[in-house]
Scaffold this motif. Structure first.
Motif, PDB file in Angstrom:
ATOM      1  N   PRO A  54       0.745  -1.060   0.101  1.00  0.00           N
ATOM      2  CA  PRO A  54       0.056   0.144   0.032  1.00  0.00           C
ATOM      3  C   PRO A  54       0.828   1.283  -0.116  1.00  0.00           C
ATOM      4  N   PHE A  55       0.657   2.302  -0.848  1.00  0.00           N
ATOM      5  CA  PHE A  55       1.480   3.513  -0.968  1.00  0.00           C
ATOM      6  C   PHE A  55       1.108   4.588   0.033  1.00  0.00           C
ATOM      7  N   ARG A 111       3.847   7.803 -12.100  1.00  0.00           N
ATOM      8  CA  ARG A 111       4.060   8.854 -11.399  1.00  0.00           C
ATOM      9  C   ARG A 111       4.532   8.307  -9.824  1.00  0.00           C
ATOM     10  N   LEU A 112       3.884   7.559  -9.495  1.00  0.00           N
ATOM     11  CA  LEU A 112       4.310   6.886  -7.960  1.00  0.00           C
ATOM     12  C   LEU A 112       5.575   6.256  -7.977  1.00  0.00           C
ATOM     13  N   ALA A 113       5.827   5.628  -9.118  1.00  0.00           N
ATOM     14  CA  ALA A 113       7.153   5.156  -9.140  1.00  0.00           C
ATOM     15  C   ALA A 113       8.341   6.188  -9.360  1.00  0.00           C
ATOM     16  N   GLY A 114       7.984   7.310  -9.963  1.00  0.00           N
ATOM     17  CA  GLY A 114       8.925   8.118 -10.507  1.00  0.00           C
ATOM     18  C   GLY A 114       9.596   8.826  -8.914  1.00  0.00           C
ATOM     19  N   GLY A 140       8.898  13.403  -5.679  1.00  0.00           N
ATOM     20  CA  GLY A 140       8.522  14.404  -4.790  1.00  0.00           C
ATOM     21  C   GLY A 140       6.761  14.350  -4.880  1.00  0.00           C
ATOM     22  N   VAL A 141       6.236  13.162  -5.515  1.00  0.00           N
ATOM     23  CA  VAL A 141       4.728  13.269  -6.004  1.00  0.00           C
ATOM     24  C   VAL A 141       4.277  12.841  -4.545  1.00  0.00           C
ATOM     25  N   LEU A 198      -3.795   9.066  -4.620  1.00  0.00           N
ATOM     26  CA  LEU A 198      -4.994   8.361  -3.999  1.00  0.00           C
ATOM     27  C   LEU A 198      -6.282   9.212  -4.468  1.00  0.00           C
ATOM     28  N   GLU A 199      -6.193  10.388  -4.432  1.00  0.00           N
ATOM     29  CA  GLU A 199      -7.295  11.523  -4.586  1.00  0.00           C
ATOM     30  C   GLU A 199      -7.748  11.142  -6.118  1.00  0.00           C
ATOM     31  N   GLN A 200      -6.743  11.026  -6.962  1.00  0.00           N
ATOM     32  CA  GLN A 200      -7.341  10.820  -8.298  1.00  0.00           C
ATOM     33  C   GLN A 200      -7.702   9.344  -8.750  1.00  0.00           C
ATOM     34  N   PHE A 201      -7.292   8.568  -7.726  1.00  0.00           N
ATOM     35  CA  PHE A 201      -7.562   7.004  -8.123  1.00  0.00           C
ATOM     36  C   PHE A 201      -8.912   6.865  -7.556  1.00  0.00           C
ATOM     37  N   GLU A 202      -9.019   7.333  -6.134  1.00  0.00           N
ATOM     38  CA  GLU A 202     -10.305   7.280  -5.400  1.00  0.00           C
ATOM     39  C   GLU A 202     -10.821   8.308  -4.925  1.00  0.00           C
ATOM     40  N   PRO A 203     -11.446   9.195  -5.456  1.00  0.00           N
ATOM     41  CA  PRO A 203     -11.560  10.401  -4.755  1.00  0.00           C
ATOM     42  C   PRO A 203     -12.351  10.446  -3.286  1.00  0.00           C
TER      43      PRO A 203
END
Lengths: 278, 225
Positions: free
Chosen positions: B155-156, B178-181, B184-185, B191-196
């Motif tokens: 879980p991230f 983006r998470l892997a990048g 500084g994300v 999470l907001e974008q994935f499951e608002p």
């Protein structure tokens, strides 16, 4: 500008004189109590006081944040005719006048009164910069259009960029401006900006009133900014020291004005009866 | 008193240069009008510069995301030419279980077993497996994530049981990338974008606390008790 020891020219070109003193930020700002004390101390010279309200709006472009507004106020003291004003802020104070009546006779005593009161009432932690600036708009009725032939009025050394004896006919000057900095002491500088301009250098509708402002038109700008700047050490805010420094700063501006203006300019323009704006 | 000119009173703009030219003169003694406006101007300008910088950063982010998306498409197309069984073995060697591979492909475990035994898959399913393979290769090479399978299972965000595997299963390769990048994300923004509605969905009335004996325990949150 008026050389010391003689009354002001009836048709003086001086449009604005400014003294600015910068200091480390006042921890408490300029509080109401300090304003009241300043008002008492300056009542004889600058009897009117108003609070300038400053709003600083912070906008973040592209960021989903509301604009934030910070409001601050600071005092502005003026003469009854509003031609001389003092503003005191957290990091600097400025005295300016459009009705200069002589250095020793008028402006220096005003500086002395202000800095003595300020040093007593709300002394800053030190001094960062003192600047004395004279802005002359030299207008000659015979010169109706730019760039104009200023040779009879301004010392020819300052007119080299437009001198037909030096510049070939294929290069026709339209407008030009000179800027020079002179080291006047180890920690002091005189910066002079000069050249023909049009309109006004000093806005005739500014908050510090400009009585009998001339009509817009060609003029020769002589903007002399003489300043001292703190080096590695920040001296104390000492009123006597400031006044001595102002004396030292005044001298080079007077000297430059003396060499820039020709006798013809003094006699035929500055000493001519005062011309009024229409 | 506001001056009608500034220190550079010849008003036409100068011809630009490829190097910055330094103004060697000091800032002049300020008039009262300058003094009144100066501080606010500087702060506002700083604010605008910061905002501009954020904009540039945002644009660079978008450009980066587009590049990665393009890279993912290209690499996927390359892997799609490989034998399906070979791609499956590759994923298995990377640490994915057959159940996870089936989930990523959107099929059952027996279907994956059949593919391994040589049965053909639909073009869409083949493409899915190729895309996961490409993703693992890119994040391994570009972002130096050694154990991609384990990373995807973790879980991230501490307050939600959502994993990278969930992102891939729902075709949000862009968010996983983006998470892997690691530039500084903020995982919460992913999470907001994935499951608002993740806060409501994963809200719990229980919290962990340290008891007086030093041992962790569970209790109802204040307000829920």
């Amino acid at each position: 500008m008026t050389p010391t020891g003689r009354p002001p020219y009836p048709n003086a070109p001086l449009a604005l004189t400014v003294l600015e003193i910068r200091y480390p930020e006042l921890e408490e700002g300029v509080g109401r109590r300090a304003q009241q004390h300043m008002r008492e101390a300056l009542r004889g010279r600058l009897p009117l006081i108003e609070n300038i309200k400053e709003e600083q709006i912070e906008l973040a472009i592209g960021a989903p944040m509301p604009a934030s507004v910070q409001r601050r106020s600071f005092p502005r003291f003026t003469t009854r005719d509003r031609t001389t004003a003092l503003v005191v802020k957290e990091q600097a104070l400025a005295i300016e006048t459009t009705e200069y009546e002589g250095w020793e006779e008028n402006f220096r005593p005003l500086i002395a009164q202000v800095v003595t009161a300020f040093a007593h009432i709300s002394p800053p932690d030190g001094l960062l910069r003192i600047g004395l600036r004279y802005i002359d708009e030299i207008r000659v009725p015979e010169i109706m259009a730019l760039p104009g032939d200023w040779r009879p009025y301004i010392d020819e050394h300052l007119l080299a960029p437009a001198d037909p004896g030096f510049i070939p006919a294929s290069l026709r000057p339209t407008t030009w401006q000179g800027l020079v900095q002179y080291r006047t002491a180890s920690d002091s500088t005189l910066t002079v900006r000069y050249g023909p301009q049009d309109g006004h250098a000093v806005n005739p509708r500014g908050s510090t009133r400009r009585k009998d402002a001339p009509d817009p038109g060609p003029f020769f700008l002589l903007d002399s900014d003489s300043y001292w700047q703190a080096g590695d050490e920040v001296p104390e805010f000492d009123a006597d020291w400031i006044i001595d420094t102002c004396n030292s700063l005044h001298e080079p501006t007077r000297e430059f004005f003396r060499i820039a203006a020709t006798d013809k300019l003094r006699d035929e323009v500055f000493d001519a009866p005062r011309r009024h704006g229409t | 008193m506001k001056l009608a000119f500034d220190s550079e009173s010849i008003t036409d703009e100068s011809t630009g240069t490829s190097i910055g030219l330094r103004d060697t003169t000091e800032a002049p003694t300020r008039t009262i009008a300058d003094l009144v406006q100066h501080v606010g101007f500087l702060k506002n300008r700083t604010r605008v510069l910061v905002a501009d910088s954020n904009d540039v950063h945002h644009s660079a982010d978008e450009l980066h995301a587009e590049s990665l998306d393009q890279l993912l498409r290209t690499t996927t197309a390359q892997h799609a030419r490989e034998p399906l069984a070979e791609m499956l073995e590759g994923l298995s060697d990377s640490g994915f279980s057959w159940r996870e591979i089936a989930r990523l492909a959107g099929v059952s475990v027996p279907a994956v077993r059949k593919w391994r035994q040589g049965e053909s898959a639909s073009g869409e399913n083949r493409h899915r497996i190729a895309r996961v393979t490409a993703f693992c290769e890119i994040v391994g090479e570009q972002y130096l994530i050694d154990d991609v399978a384990s990373w995807l299972e973790t879980p991230f965000h501490t307050e939600a049981p959502v994993t990278g595997l969930d992102l891939l299963t729902n075709d949000r390769f862009d968010l996983a990338m983006r998470l892997a990048g690691d530039d500084g994300v903020d995982p919460e923004s992913i999470l907001e974008q994935f499951e608002p509605d993740w806060r409501e969905r994963y809200a719990t009335s229980v919290e962990v606390f340290v008891a007086p004996d030093g041992q962790p325990g569970l209790r109802l949150r204040e307000g829920d008790s």
